[in-house]
Design an enzyme around this catalytic site. Structure first.
Site, mmCIF file in Angstrom:
data_model
loop_
_atom_site.group_PDB
_atom_site.id
_atom_site.type_symbol
_atom_site.label_atom_id
_atom_site.label_comp_id
_atom_site.label_asym_id
_atom_site.label_seq_id
_atom_site.Cartn_x
_atom_site.Cartn_y
_atom_site.Cartn_z
ATOM 1 N N HIS A 207 0.946 -1.322 -0.072
ATOM 2 C CA HIS A 207 0.185 0.187 -0.098
ATOM 3 C C HIS A 207 0.604 1.321 -0.396
ATOM 4 C CE1 HIS A 207 0.710 0.112 4.288
ATOM 5 N NE2 HIS A 207 0.653 1.225 3.874
HETATM 6 C C1 UD1 Z 1 -1.221 6.302 5.569
HETATM 7 C C2 UD1 Z 1 -0.064 6.622 6.113
HETATM 8 C C3 UD1 Z 1 0.435 5.565 6.144
HETATM 9 C C4 UD1 Z 1 0.276 4.766 6.726
HETATM 10 C C5 UD1 Z 1 -1.018 4.252 6.564
HETATM 11 C C6 UD1 Z 1 -1.728 3.247 6.532
HETATM 12 C C7 UD1 Z 1 0.704 9.114 5.402
HETATM 13 C C8 UD1 Z 1 1.348 10.142 4.497
HETATM 14 N N1 UD1 Z 1 0.484 7.562 5.503
HETATM 15 O O1 UD1 Z 1 -1.078 5.665 4.173
HETATM 16 O O2 UD1 Z 1 2.267 6.250 7.317
HETATM 17 O O3 UD1 Z 1 1.110 3.077 6.194
HETATM 18 O O4 UD1 Z 1 -1.866 4.954 6.074
HETATM 19 O O5 UD1 Z 1 -2.531 1.859 5.750
HETATM 20 O O6 UD1 Z 1 0.058 9.597 6.830
HETATM 21 N N2 UD1 Z 1 -8.224 6.459 1.733
HETATM 22 C C9 UD1 Z 1 -9.624 5.352 1.257
HETATM 23 N N3 UD1 Z 1 -10.379 5.100 2.589
HETATM 24 C C10 UD1 Z 1 -9.664 5.302 3.097
HETATM 25 C C11 UD1 Z 1 -8.392 6.264 3.433
HETATM 26 C C12 UD1 Z 1 -7.250 6.450 2.317
HETATM 27 O O7 UD1 Z 1 -9.945 4.959 0.334
HETATM 28 O O8 UD1 Z 1 -10.482 5.914 4.825
HETATM 29 C C13 UD1 Z 1 -7.905 6.205 -0.151
HETATM 30 C C14 UD1 Z 1 -7.942 7.897 -0.654
HETATM 31 O O9 UD1 Z 1 -7.476 7.333 -2.025
HETATM 32 C C15 UD1 Z 1 -6.602 8.134 -0.909
HETATM 33 C C16 UD1 Z 1 -5.404 7.138 -0.608
HETATM 34 O O10 UD1 Z 1 -6.360 6.089 0.154
HETATM 35 O O11 UD1 Z 1 -5.643 9.176 -1.571
HETATM 36 C C17 UD1 Z 1 -4.154 7.203 0.719
HETATM 37 O O12 UD1 Z 1 -4.749 7.342 1.966
HETATM 38 P P1 UD1 Z 1 -4.033 8.952 2.847
HETATM 39 O O13 UD1 Z 1 -4.753 8.699 4.008
HETATM 40 O O14 UD1 Z 1 -3.356 9.849 2.021
HETATM 41 O O15 UD1 Z 1 -2.382 7.362 3.203
HETATM 42 P P2 UD1 Z 1 -2.078 5.934 2.649
HETATM 43 O O16 UD1 Z 1 -1.849 5.555 1.772
HETATM 44 O O17 UD1 Z 1 -3.099 5.022 3.616
#
Ligand code: UD1
Length: 355
Positions: A207
């Site tokens: 991820h």
């Molecule tokens: C975040 C953390 C990472 C951690 C991970 C655990 C940062 C910079 N990164 O990454 O260190 O390992 O969480 O999962 O904070 N999305 C959804 N549903 C959600 C949340 C996110 O669909 O509930 C999708 C969206 O497209 C979003 C993407 O995932 O843009 C990325 O989400 P984001 O919270 O920015 O970071 P993670 O990749 O989850």
């Protein structure tokens, strides 16, 4: 004595569970603020219900966005919440954007900040998490380090006086959940759904932005997983599905069996019966080590160097993935670099002593 925990993303809920329990046992007033960085029920709500965490006192509903948007919105929303509650300690966890926002919002209004999981370093400044953890460590008043190596990193950066080694709170949770699985209270959903027997499959999670956001790299990881000579159950974070879709990459190929992300107890049940784990998650590398499941990490560095040094984890590029997954299991080790499962109690006691 009042502690305010600020959390927002999946791994932080796992770390919050033993802290909430230890705070309750010590009769400490513990307030939970959820930034809303993760909002899918499978990334958020199930962790609160399955791990017995009290519902957040405040939910900011920030959601996704660019780093600047997400962090900026959190900063703005957190400031009045911290100001109103005026806790003895603001406690931030790990290395996500919620961690940095919590630390920065608090320290700027002269509130005491403690950073849990301080001192981890990948030394890769291209990772958003590396920037978050370095800035959070330097902004915080108290650095709660999980390992000796983390303590050394903090000392190297001139932060020794603010640092205390407390052990790893994820180990506390893992041992408790492992016990539940061994007692038969949490079945393995992967065995049930796919009809696998123990050791018949590998488990994979990918991820991280460095792996998902470059279509060429993502394609080479998916190709490698597809060529592993046993079924590979990929537990898909929404980010993986979204990025694969955007790049036109089919995740349902070769050995891959696609599955939604799992709630924590089910993840551990599935991991315990897997032959191998492939991941880019920090938490899962460590959980696999604690369960003594051989692991392949698709990253150039790890913050959890002990898992590699003790032989259970190997860092690979996609080209080396298949060979690493099919290697012999390493010799048994009895080292406990992550503590013995009482880190949360130590965290709460350090916070009480220094309030
Ligand atoms: C975040 C953390 C990472 C951690 C991970 C655990 C940062 C910079 N990164 O990454 O260190 O390992 O969480 O999962 O904070 N999305 C959804 N549903 C959600 C949340 C996110 O669909 O509930 C999708 C969206 O497209 C979003 C993407 O995932 O843009 C990325 O989400 P984001 O919270 O920015 O970071 P993670 O990749 O989850």
């Amino acid at each position: 004595m009042k502690i305010m925990s600020i959390v927002g993303a999946r791994p932080q809920f796992v770390k919050l569970a033993p802290i909430a329990r230890a705070a309750a046992q010590a009769n400490v007033d513990h307030m939970i603020v959820h930034t809303g960085q993760h909002y899918d029920p499978l990334l958020s709500d199930v962790f609160f219900s399955d791990l017995g965490i009290p519902a957040p006192d405040v939910h900011l509903n920030i959601g996704s966005g660019s780093h600047a948007q997400q962090t900026g919105m959190m900063l703005q929303a957190l400031e009045p919440v911290i100001q109103d509650a005026h806790p003895d300690w603001v406690l931030v966890y790990g290395d996500t954007n919620s961690t940095l926002a919590g630390a920065l919002a608090a320290v700027k209004i002269h509130q005491n900040v403690a950073h849990l999981e301080a001192g981890l370093r990948s030394f890769n400044r291209a990772m958003p998490e590396e920037i978050n953890r370095v800035l959070t460590d330097h902004a915080s008043d108290l650095l709660l380090a999980p390992t000796r190596v983390a303590m050394r990193h903090l000392a190297d950066e001139g932060l020794a006086e603010r640092s205390v080694e407390v052990g790893d709170v994820m180990t506390d949770v893992l041992f408790a959940v492992q016990h539940r699985v061994q007692e038969g209270r949490t079945p393995n959903p992967i065995a049930d759904e796919f009809g696998f027997t123990p050791q018949q499959y590998a488990l994979a999670t990918i991820h991280r932005a460095e792996n998902t956001d470059d279509p060429v790299r993502l394609r080479s990881i998916v190709d490698a997983l597809a060529r592993v000579p046993l079924p590979v159950v990929v537990l898909a974070h929404p980010r993986l599905r979204a990025k694969a879709h955007d790049a036109g990459i089919d995740l349902n190929v070769g050995s891959i069996r696609l599955h939604d992300a799992l709630p924590y107890p089910q993840l551990i049940a599935a991991a315990m019966q897997s032959a191998h784990i492939v991941t880019d998650s920090g938490g899962l590398q460590k959980e696999a080590f604690l369960l003594r499941i051989p692991t392949t990490t698709v990253r150039p560095q790890t913050e959890w160097v002990e898992t590699v040094e003790l032989g259970w984890n190997r860092l690979v590029e996609p080209e080396g993935l298949v060979e690493s997954v099919t290697r012999q299991a390493p010799p048994a080790v009895s080292d406990t670099p992550y503590g013995t499962g009482d880190a949360a109690r130590r965290v709460v006691s350090v916070l009480i002593d220094r309030a």
